[in-house]
Design a protein around this motif. Structure first.
Motif, PDB file in Angstrom:
ATOM      1  N   GLY A 171     -27.821  14.389  -2.362  1.00 47.02           N
ATOM      2  CA  GLY A 171     -26.501  15.380  -2.093  1.00 47.02           C
ATOM      3  C   GLY A 171     -26.418  15.646  -0.790  1.00 47.02           C
ATOM      4  O   GLY A 171     -27.059  15.854  -0.602  1.00 47.02           O
ATOM      5  N   ALA A 172     -25.568  16.532  -1.213  1.00 46.01           N
ATOM      6  CA  ALA A 172     -24.740  17.118   0.021  1.00 46.01           C
ATOM      7  C   ALA A 172     -25.517  18.316  -0.045  1.00 46.01           C
ATOM      8  O   ALA A 172     -26.254  18.648   1.885  1.00 46.01           O
ATOM      9  N   LEU A 173     -26.566  19.182  -0.870  1.00 47.63           N
ATOM     10  CA  LEU A 173     -27.159  21.098  -0.413  1.00 47.63           C
ATOM     11  C   LEU A 173     -28.364  20.371  -0.602  1.00 47.63           C
ATOM     12  O   LEU A 173     -28.837  21.115  -0.879  1.00 47.63           O
ATOM     13  N   GLY A 174     -29.032  18.840  -1.217  1.00 51.12           N
ATOM     14  CA  GLY A 174     -30.189  18.931  -1.861  1.00 51.12           C
ATOM     15  C   GLY A 174     -30.648  17.758  -2.562  1.00 51.12           C
ATOM     16  O   GLY A 174     -29.318  16.831  -2.556  1.00 51.12           O
ATOM     17  N   GLU A 175     -31.519  17.413  -3.503  1.00 48.77           N
ATOM     18  CA  GLU A 175     -31.091  16.732  -4.247  1.00 48.77           C
ATOM     19  C   GLU A 175     -30.499  16.484  -4.953  1.00 48.77           C
ATOM     20  O   GLU A 175     -29.904  17.525  -5.703  1.00 48.77           O
ATOM     21  N   ARG A 176     -29.779  15.050  -5.807  1.00 50.57           N
ATOM     22  CA  ARG A 176     -28.713  15.355  -6.202  1.00 50.57           C
ATOM     23  C   ARG A 176     -29.309  14.416  -8.012  1.00 50.57           C
ATOM     24  O   ARG A 176     -30.676  13.490  -7.285  1.00 50.57           O
ATOM     25  N   LEU A 177     -29.673  15.007  -9.159  1.00 49.59           N
ATOM     26  CA  LEU A 177     -30.308  14.895 -10.106  1.00 49.59           C
ATOM     27  C   LEU A 177     -28.977  13.588 -11.401  1.00 49.59           C
ATOM     28  O   LEU A 177     -28.336  14.811 -11.461  1.00 49.59           O
ATOM     29  N   THR A 178     -29.209  12.374 -11.501  1.00 48.60           N
ATOM     30  CA  THR A 178     -28.455  12.342 -12.928  1.00 48.60           C
ATOM     31  C   THR A 178     -29.648  11.780 -13.913  1.00 48.60           C
ATOM     32  O   THR A 178     -29.932  11.011 -14.091  1.00 48.60           O
ATOM     33  N   ARG A 179     -28.660  12.184 -14.550  1.00 48.28           N
ATOM     34  CA  ARG A 179     -29.491  12.043 -16.041  1.00 48.28           C
ATOM     35  C   ARG A 179     -28.849  11.477 -17.413  1.00 48.28           C
ATOM     36  O   ARG A 179     -27.306  12.359 -17.432  1.00 48.28           O
ATOM     37  N   PHE A 180     -28.645  10.747 -18.060  1.00 43.21           N
ATOM     38  CA  PHE A 180     -28.773  10.306 -19.098  1.00 43.21           C
ATOM     39  C   PHE A 180     -28.996  10.619 -20.526  1.00 43.21           C
ATOM     40  O   PHE A 180     -30.278  10.915 -20.466  1.00 43.21           O
ATOM     41  N   TYR A 181     -28.320  11.460 -21.385  1.00 43.27           N
ATOM     42  CA  TYR A 181     -28.016  11.421 -22.352  1.00 43.27           C
ATOM     43  C   TYR A 181     -27.761  10.923 -23.281  1.00 43.27           C
ATOM     44  O   TYR A 181     -26.791   9.826 -23.678  1.00 43.27           O
ATOM     45  N   GLU A 182     -28.294  10.585 -25.223  1.00 42.07           N
ATOM     46  CA  GLU A 182     -27.565  11.078 -26.451  1.00 42.07           C
ATOM     47  C   GLU A 182     -27.862  12.029 -27.699  1.00 42.07           C
ATOM     48  O   GLU A 182     -28.541  12.244 -27.701  1.00 42.07           O
ATOM     49  N   TYR A 183     -27.002  13.168 -27.487  1.00 44.81           N
ATOM     50  CA  TYR A 183     -27.082  13.550 -28.247  1.00 44.81           C
ATOM     51  C   TYR A 183     -25.660  13.343 -29.357  1.00 44.81           C
ATOM     52  O   TYR A 183     -24.563  13.942 -29.444  1.00 44.81           O
ATOM     53  N   GLU A 184     -26.578  13.883 -31.115  1.00 42.18           N
ATOM     54  CA  GLU A 184     -25.486  13.264 -31.934  1.00 42.18           C
ATOM     55  C   GLU A 184     -24.488  12.479 -31.833  1.00 42.18           C
ATOM     56  O   GLU A 184     -23.193  12.418 -32.262  1.00 42.18           O
ATOM     57  N   GLY A 185     -24.926  11.214 -31.183  1.00 48.31           N
ATOM     58  CA  GLY A 185     -24.390  10.502 -31.344  1.00 48.31           C
ATOM     59  C   GLY A 185     -23.045  10.168 -30.109  1.00 48.31           C
ATOM     60  O   GLY A 185     -22.680   9.187 -29.970  1.00 48.31           O
ATOM     61  N   VAL A 186     -23.462  10.916 -28.901  1.00 50.19           N
ATOM     62  CA  VAL A 186     -22.430  10.878 -28.147  1.00 50.19           C
ATOM     63  C   VAL A 186     -22.902  10.208 -27.130  1.00 50.19           C
ATOM     64  O   VAL A 186     -23.960  11.709 -27.031  1.00 50.19           O
ATOM     65  N   ARG A 187     -22.778   9.529 -26.298  1.00 49.68           N
ATOM     66  CA  ARG A 187     -23.443   9.270 -24.918  1.00 49.68           C
ATOM     67  C   ARG A 187     -22.519   9.662 -24.009  1.00 49.68           C
ATOM     68  O   ARG A 187     -21.568   9.648 -23.444  1.00 49.68           O
ATOM     69  N   PHE A 188     -23.759  10.372 -22.682  1.00 52.85           N
ATOM     70  CA  PHE A 188     -22.830  11.033 -21.653  1.00 52.85           C
ATOM     71  C   PHE A 188     -24.001  11.095 -20.436  1.00 52.85           C
ATOM     72  O   PHE A 188     -24.834  11.143 -20.468  1.00 52.85           O
ATOM     73  N   ILE A 189     -23.520  11.818 -19.126  1.00 52.75           N
ATOM     74  CA  ILE A 189     -23.776  11.479 -17.933  1.00 52.75           C
ATOM     75  C   ILE A 189     -24.264  12.917 -17.235  1.00 52.75           C
ATOM     76  O   ILE A 189     -22.957  13.301 -16.532  1.00 52.75           O
ATOM     77  N   LEU A 190     -24.641  13.770 -16.981  1.00 52.01           N
ATOM     78  CA  LEU A 190     -24.710  14.607 -16.583  1.00 52.01           C
ATOM     79  C   LEU A 190     -25.366  14.825 -14.742  1.00 52.01           C
ATOM     80  O   LEU A 190     -26.456  14.239 -14.523  1.00 52.01           O
ATOM     81  N   VAL A 191     -25.025  14.701 -13.885  1.00 55.11           N
ATOM     82  CA  VAL A 191     -25.163  15.050 -12.520  1.00 55.11           C
ATOM     83  C   VAL A 191     -25.025  16.367 -12.409  1.00 55.11           C
ATOM     84  O   VAL A 191     -24.218  17.107 -12.411  1.00 55.11           O
ATOM     85  N   PHE A 192     -26.406  16.871 -11.758  1.00 55.15           N
ATOM     86  CA  PHE A 192     -26.867  17.828 -11.413  1.00 55.15           C
ATOM     87  C   PHE A 192     -27.604  18.180  -9.874  1.00 55.15           C
ATOM     88  O   PHE A 192     -28.006  17.121  -9.393  1.00 55.15           O
ATOM     89  N   GLU A 193     -26.698  19.025  -9.113  1.00 60.23           N
ATOM     90  CA  GLU A 193     -27.171  19.578  -7.923  1.00 60.23           C
ATOM     91  C   GLU A 193     -26.748  20.811  -7.328  1.00 60.23           C
ATOM     92  O   GLU A 193     -26.250  21.594  -8.259  1.00 60.23           O
ATOM     93  N   PRO A 194     -28.219  21.287  -6.919  1.00 59.53           N
ATOM     94  CA  PRO A 194     -27.573  22.579  -5.831  1.00 59.53           C
ATOM     95  C   PRO A 194     -26.024  23.269  -5.040  1.00 59.53           C
ATOM     96  O   PRO A 194     -25.894  21.814  -4.624  1.00 59.53           O
ATOM     97  N   PHE A 195     -26.087  24.152  -6.237  1.00 61.50           N
ATOM     98  CA  PHE A 195     -24.330  25.019  -5.309  1.00 61.50           C
ATOM     99  C   PHE A 195     -24.745  25.506  -3.963  1.00 61.50           C
ATOM    100  O   PHE A 195     -23.275  25.682  -3.106  1.00 61.50           O
ATOM    101  N   GLU A 196     -25.734  25.781  -3.704  1.00 61.58           N
ATOM    102  CA  GLU A 196     -26.579  26.626  -2.602  1.00 61.58           C
ATOM    103  C   GLU A 196     -27.520  26.343  -2.197  1.00 61.58           C
ATOM    104  O   GLU A 196     -28.318  25.458  -2.483  1.00 61.58           O
ATOM    105  N   ARG A 197     -27.867  25.747  -0.658  1.00 63.92           N
ATOM    106  CA  ARG A 197     -29.237  24.993   0.199  1.00 63.92           C
ATOM    107  C   ARG A 197     -30.137  25.925  -0.704  1.00 63.92           C
ATOM    108  O   ARG A 197     -30.204  28.118  -1.009  1.00 63.92           O
ATOM    109  N   SER A 198     -32.058  25.204  -1.477  1.00 67.54           N
ATOM    110  CA  SER A 198     -32.426  25.985  -2.042  1.00 67.54           C
ATOM    111  C   SER A 198     -32.277  27.117  -3.905  1.00 67.54           C
ATOM    112  O   SER A 198     -32.667  27.482  -4.094  1.00 67.54           O
ATOM    113  N   GLY A 199     -31.270  26.615  -3.968  1.00 71.05           N
ATOM    114  CA  GLY A 199     -30.081  27.314  -5.487  1.00 71.05           C
ATOM    115  C   GLY A 199     -31.238  26.205  -6.276  1.00 71.05           C
ATOM    116  O   GLY A 199     -31.737  24.910  -6.646  1.00 71.05           O
TER     117      GLY A 199
END
Length: 142
Positions: free
Chosen positions: A104-132
């Protein structure tokens, strides 16, 4: 003589009011006709927001980006929440087992796939600041 002048003045005022109402009626009528004759705009606003250029490759094109995800148990996931908070709220059972890591722009970007109570969704995690700590940068419904 005074009463005659008052009567004439009263008649002039009544006619002036009648003319003003007639002019107002024509003005409103012409506005209505102009709106009825006007052609509708040919360029409509897009129904779906534009997908950002930094979309992770693992997110399908049909996925819809949202700002917050309300869950059936009353919890909610919002953009900006940390990975640890989301993991504690959803638990490991909600993860579908698939996750992708890219740059990502400030480090590693993690994309996780979830299914919670019948809802399928994707969350993209990335740091909002360096080493955050990684935070929710995007939420996609599939």
């Amino acid at each position: 003589m005074d009463s005659v002048a008052r009567a004439r003045f009263g008649a002039v005022v009544e006619w002036a009011i009648a003319v003003a109402f007639l002019a107002a009626t024509f003005a409103v009528g012409s506005l209505v006709l102009r709106e009825l004759r006007a052609e509708p705009a040919t360029t409509a606003a897009p129904l779906v927001s534009v997908v950002p250029a930094s979309l992770p490759g693992s997110v399908p094109e049909r996925a819809v980006s949202i700002q917050a995800l309300p869950l059936a148990d009353g919890a909610q996931i919002k953009i900006g929440e940390t990975l640890s908070v989301v993991s504690a709220r959803l638990g490991r059972a909600a993860e579908s087992g698939r996750q992708d890591v890219d740059r990502g722009a400030l480090g590693e970007r993690l994309t996780r796939f979830y299914e919670y109570e019948g809802v399928r969704f994707i969350l993209v995690f990335e740091p909002f600041e360096r080493s955050g700590e990684p935070r929710v940068a995007a939420i996609y419904l599939t």
